[in-house]
Design a protein around this motif. Structure first.
Motif, PDB file in Angstrom:
ATOM      1  N   GLN A  13       0.847  -1.190   0.000  1.00  0.00           N
ATOM      2  CA  GLN A  13       0.000   0.000   0.000  1.00  0.00           C
ATOM      3  C   GLN A  13       0.885   1.243   0.000  1.00  0.00           C
ATOM      4  O   GLN A  13       1.746   1.391   0.846  1.00  0.00           O
ATOM      5  CB  GLN A  13      -0.890   0.008   1.235  1.00  0.00           C
ATOM      6  N   VAL A  14       0.652   2.119  -0.961  1.00  0.00           N
ATOM      7  CA  VAL A  14       1.445   3.340  -1.079  1.00  0.00           C
ATOM      8  C   VAL A  14       0.935   4.385  -0.096  1.00  0.00           C
ATOM      9  O   VAL A  14      -0.258   4.626   0.006  1.00  0.00           O
ATOM     10  CB  VAL A  14       1.372   3.896  -2.504  1.00  0.00           C
ATOM     11  N   GLN A  15       1.876   4.991   0.623  1.00  0.00           N
ATOM     12  CA  GLN A  15       1.520   6.071   1.542  1.00  0.00           C
ATOM     13  C   GLN A  15       2.501   7.209   1.429  1.00  0.00           C
ATOM     14  O   GLN A  15       3.716   6.985   1.366  1.00  0.00           O
ATOM     15  CB  GLN A  15       1.509   5.569   2.985  1.00  0.00           C
ATOM     16  N   LEU A  16       1.970   8.425   1.405  1.00  0.00           N
ATOM     17  CA  LEU A  16       2.769   9.642   1.483  1.00  0.00           C
ATOM     18  C   LEU A  16       2.245  10.400   2.691  1.00  0.00           C
ATOM     19  O   LEU A  16       1.051  10.732   2.747  1.00  0.00           O
ATOM     20  CB  LEU A  16       2.609  10.504   0.236  1.00  0.00           C
ATOM     21  N   VAL A  17       3.122  10.660   3.642  1.00  0.00           N
ATOM     22  CA  VAL A  17       2.700  11.305   4.885  1.00  0.00           C
ATOM     23  C   VAL A  17       3.536  12.550   5.110  1.00  0.00           C
ATOM     24  O   VAL A  17       4.746  12.470   5.337  1.00  0.00           O
ATOM     25  CB  VAL A  17       2.829  10.354   6.082  1.00  0.00           C
ATOM     26  N   GLU A  18       2.857  13.706   5.052  1.00  0.00           N
ATOM     27  CA  GLU A  18       3.540  14.979   5.276  1.00  0.00           C
ATOM     28  C   GLU A  18       3.599  15.312   6.762  1.00  0.00           C
ATOM     29  O   GLU A  18       2.712  14.922   7.536  1.00  0.00           O
ATOM     30  CB  GLU A  18       2.818  16.126   4.553  1.00  0.00           C
ATOM     31  N   SER A  19       4.625  16.065   7.118  1.00  0.00           N
ATOM     32  CA  SER A  19       4.750  16.570   8.485  1.00  0.00           C
ATOM     33  C   SER A  19       5.609  17.823   8.462  1.00  0.00           C
ATOM     34  O   SER A  19       6.214  18.143   7.436  1.00  0.00           O
ATOM     35  CB  SER A  19       5.374  15.514   9.405  1.00  0.00           C
ATOM     36  N   GLY A  20       5.642  18.514   9.596  1.00  0.00           N
ATOM     37  CA  GLY A  20       6.509  19.678   9.723  1.00  0.00           C
ATOM     38  C   GLY A  20       5.814  21.011   9.594  1.00  0.00           C
ATOM     39  O   GLY A  20       6.444  22.062   9.762  1.00  0.00           O
ATOM     40  N   GLY A  21       4.519  20.990   9.294  1.00  0.00           N
ATOM     41  CA  GLY A  21       3.792  22.249   9.207  1.00  0.00           C
ATOM     42  C   GLY A  21       3.641  22.894  10.575  1.00  0.00           C
ATOM     43  O   GLY A  21       3.955  22.293  11.605  1.00  0.00           O
ATOM     44  N   GLY A  22       3.172  24.123  10.568  1.00  0.00           N
ATOM     45  CA  GLY A  22       2.966  24.833  11.819  1.00  0.00           C
ATOM     46  C   GLY A  22       2.701  26.296  11.577  1.00  0.00           C
ATOM     47  O   GLY A  22       2.443  26.721  10.446  1.00  0.00           O
ATOM     48  N   SER A  23       2.771  27.062  12.665  1.00  0.00           N
ATOM     49  CA  SER A  23       2.540  28.502  12.597  1.00  0.00           C
ATOM     50  C   SER A  23       3.836  29.237  12.874  1.00  0.00           C
ATOM     51  O   SER A  23       4.502  28.955  13.878  1.00  0.00           O
ATOM     52  CB  SER A  23       1.482  28.907  13.623  1.00  0.00           C
ATOM     53  N   VAL A  24       4.182  30.170  12.001  1.00  0.00           N
ATOM     54  CA  VAL A  24       5.390  30.964  12.160  1.00  0.00           C
ATOM     55  C   VAL A  24       5.090  32.411  11.813  1.00  0.00           C
ATOM     56  O   VAL A  24       4.087  32.698  11.143  1.00  0.00           O
ATOM     57  CB  VAL A  24       6.546  30.464  11.271  1.00  0.00           C
ATOM     58  N   GLN A  25       5.969  33.293  12.226  1.00  0.00           N
ATOM     59  CA  GLN A  25       5.828  34.693  11.860  1.00  0.00           C
ATOM     60  C   GLN A  25       6.519  34.949  10.527  1.00  0.00           C
ATOM     61  O   GLN A  25       7.390  34.188  10.097  1.00  0.00           O
ATOM     62  CB  GLN A  25       6.441  35.574  12.949  1.00  0.00           C
ATOM     63  N   SER A  26       6.106  36.016   9.903  1.00  0.00           N
ATOM     64  CA  SER A  26       6.692  36.411   8.633  1.00  0.00           C
ATOM     65  C   SER A  26       8.207  36.512   8.778  1.00  0.00           C
ATOM     66  O   SER A  26       8.715  37.065   9.766  1.00  0.00           O
ATOM     67  CB  SER A  26       6.109  37.757   8.208  1.00  0.00           C
ATOM     68  N   GLY A  27       8.917  35.938   7.798  1.00  0.00           N
ATOM     69  CA  GLY A  27      10.369  35.918   7.837  1.00  0.00           C
ATOM     70  C   GLY A  27      10.940  34.655   8.440  1.00  0.00           C
ATOM     71  O   GLY A  27      12.155  34.419   8.363  1.00  0.00           O
ATOM     72  N   GLY A  28      10.082  33.848   9.032  1.00  0.00           N
ATOM     73  CA  GLY A  28      10.526  32.615   9.673  1.00  0.00           C
ATOM     74  C   GLY A  28      10.750  31.483   8.685  1.00  0.00           C
ATOM     75  O   GLY A  28      10.607  31.653   7.469  1.00  0.00           O
ATOM     76  N   SER A  29      11.086  30.319   9.235  1.00  0.00           N
ATOM     77  CA  SER A  29      11.401  29.149   8.417  1.00  0.00           C
ATOM     78  C   SER A  29      10.675  27.919   8.943  1.00  0.00           C
ATOM     79  O   SER A  29      10.372  27.815  10.137  1.00  0.00           O
ATOM     80  CB  SER A  29      12.905  28.864   8.433  1.00  0.00           C
ATOM     81  N   LEU A  30      10.415  27.002   8.037  1.00  0.00           N
ATOM     82  CA  LEU A  30       9.880  25.690   8.371  1.00  0.00           C
ATOM     83  C   LEU A  30      10.476  24.683   7.398  1.00  0.00           C
ATOM     84  O   LEU A  30      10.817  25.032   6.259  1.00  0.00           O
ATOM     85  CB  LEU A  30       8.355  25.647   8.238  1.00  0.00           C
ATOM     86  N   ARG A  31      10.572  23.430   7.850  1.00  0.00           N
ATOM     87  CA  ARG A  31      10.968  22.353   6.952  1.00  0.00           C
ATOM     88  C   ARG A  31       9.884  21.291   6.947  1.00  0.00           C
ATOM     89  O   ARG A  31       9.588  20.693   7.983  1.00  0.00           O
ATOM     90  CB  ARG A  31      12.302  21.729   7.346  1.00  0.00           C
ATOM     91  N   LEU A  32       9.319  21.077   5.785  1.00  0.00           N
ATOM     92  CA  LEU A  32       8.306  20.039   5.625  1.00  0.00           C
ATOM     93  C   LEU A  32       8.967  18.729   5.204  1.00  0.00           C
ATOM     94  O   LEU A  32       9.979  18.738   4.498  1.00  0.00           O
ATOM     95  CB  LEU A  32       7.282  20.449   4.565  1.00  0.00           C
ATOM     96  N   SER A  33       8.377  17.644   5.636  1.00  0.00           N
ATOM     97  CA  SER A  33       8.840  16.316   5.252  1.00  0.00           C
ATOM     98  C   SER A  33       7.684  15.536   4.650  1.00  0.00           C
ATOM     99  O   SER A  33       6.526  15.746   5.013  1.00  0.00           O
ATOM    100  CB  SER A  33       9.382  15.557   6.462  1.00  0.00           C
ATOM    101  N   CYS A  34       8.013  14.634   3.753  1.00  0.00           N
ATOM    102  CA  CYS A  34       7.029  13.732   3.163  1.00  0.00           C
ATOM    103  C   CYS A  34       7.641  12.340   3.174  1.00  0.00           C
ATOM    104  O   CYS A  34       8.555  12.053   2.403  1.00  0.00           O
ATOM    105  CB  CYS A  34       6.691  14.165   1.741  1.00  0.00           C
ATOM    106  N   ALA A  35       7.165  11.512   4.083  1.00  0.00           N
ATOM    107  CA  ALA A  35       7.664  10.148   4.213  1.00  0.00           C
ATOM    108  C   ALA A  35       6.886   9.242   3.287  1.00  0.00           C
ATOM    109  O   ALA A  35       5.652   9.232   3.302  1.00  0.00           O
ATOM    110  CB  ALA A  35       7.532   9.684   5.658  1.00  0.00           C
ATOM    111  N   VAL A  36       7.616   8.465   2.503  1.00  0.00           N
ATOM    112  CA  VAL A  36       7.001   7.637   1.468  1.00  0.00           C
ATOM    113  C   VAL A  36       7.205   6.160   1.788  1.00  0.00           C
ATOM    114  O   VAL A  36       8.286   5.750   2.203  1.00  0.00           O
ATOM    115  CB  VAL A  36       7.622   7.955   0.091  1.00  0.00           C
TER     116      VAL A  36
END
Length: 122
Positions: free
Chosen positions: A1-24
């Motif tokens: 069974q194929v699965q793609l699962v995203e993570s790493g989202g959230g709330s940040v202020q303008s100018g900030g950084s985030l790293r999203l992941s997608c586990a396959v």
């Protein structure tokens, strides 16, 4: 069974950084091309970035120079490093996969994740 699962989202202020992941899981990750899309409320889904099986990358003009797509084949994981975030980057972010990079970029990828929310406040 194929699965793609995203993570790493959230709330940040303008100018900030985030790293999203997608586990396959469920297919030979190295054989597929991958991409990131986003969809803000009441807006159409928008392609953000893509990477082919050779590691070549492409970006939407709106994120070029701020976002970086990468992958770790050993971990079967796709990433999206997002820097200098702006309120207009607020959206649900999805990863997608397909054997064809054109199908990925055109939003017709075979496999999709469920999404992770990114909210950028001013």
């Amino acid at each position: 069974q194929v699965q793609l699962v995203e993570s790493g989202g959230g709330s940040v202020q303008s100018g900030g950084s985030l790293r999203l992941s997608c586990a396959v899981s469920g297919y030979d990750y190295s054989s597929y091309c991958m991409g990131w899309f986003r969809q803000a409320p009441e807006k159409e889904r928008e392609w953000v970035a893509a990477i082919d099986r050779y590691g070549r990358t492409s970006y939407a003009d709106s994120v070029k120079g701020r976002f970086t797509i990468s992958q770790d084949n050993a971990k079967n994981t796709l990433y999206l490093q997002m820097n200098s975030l702006k309120p207009e980057d607020t959206a649900m972010y999805y990863c997608a996969a397909d054997y064809s990079i054109l199908r990925v970029v055109n939003g017709r990828g075979k496999y999709w994740g469920q999404g992770t929310q990114v909210t950028v406040s001013s």
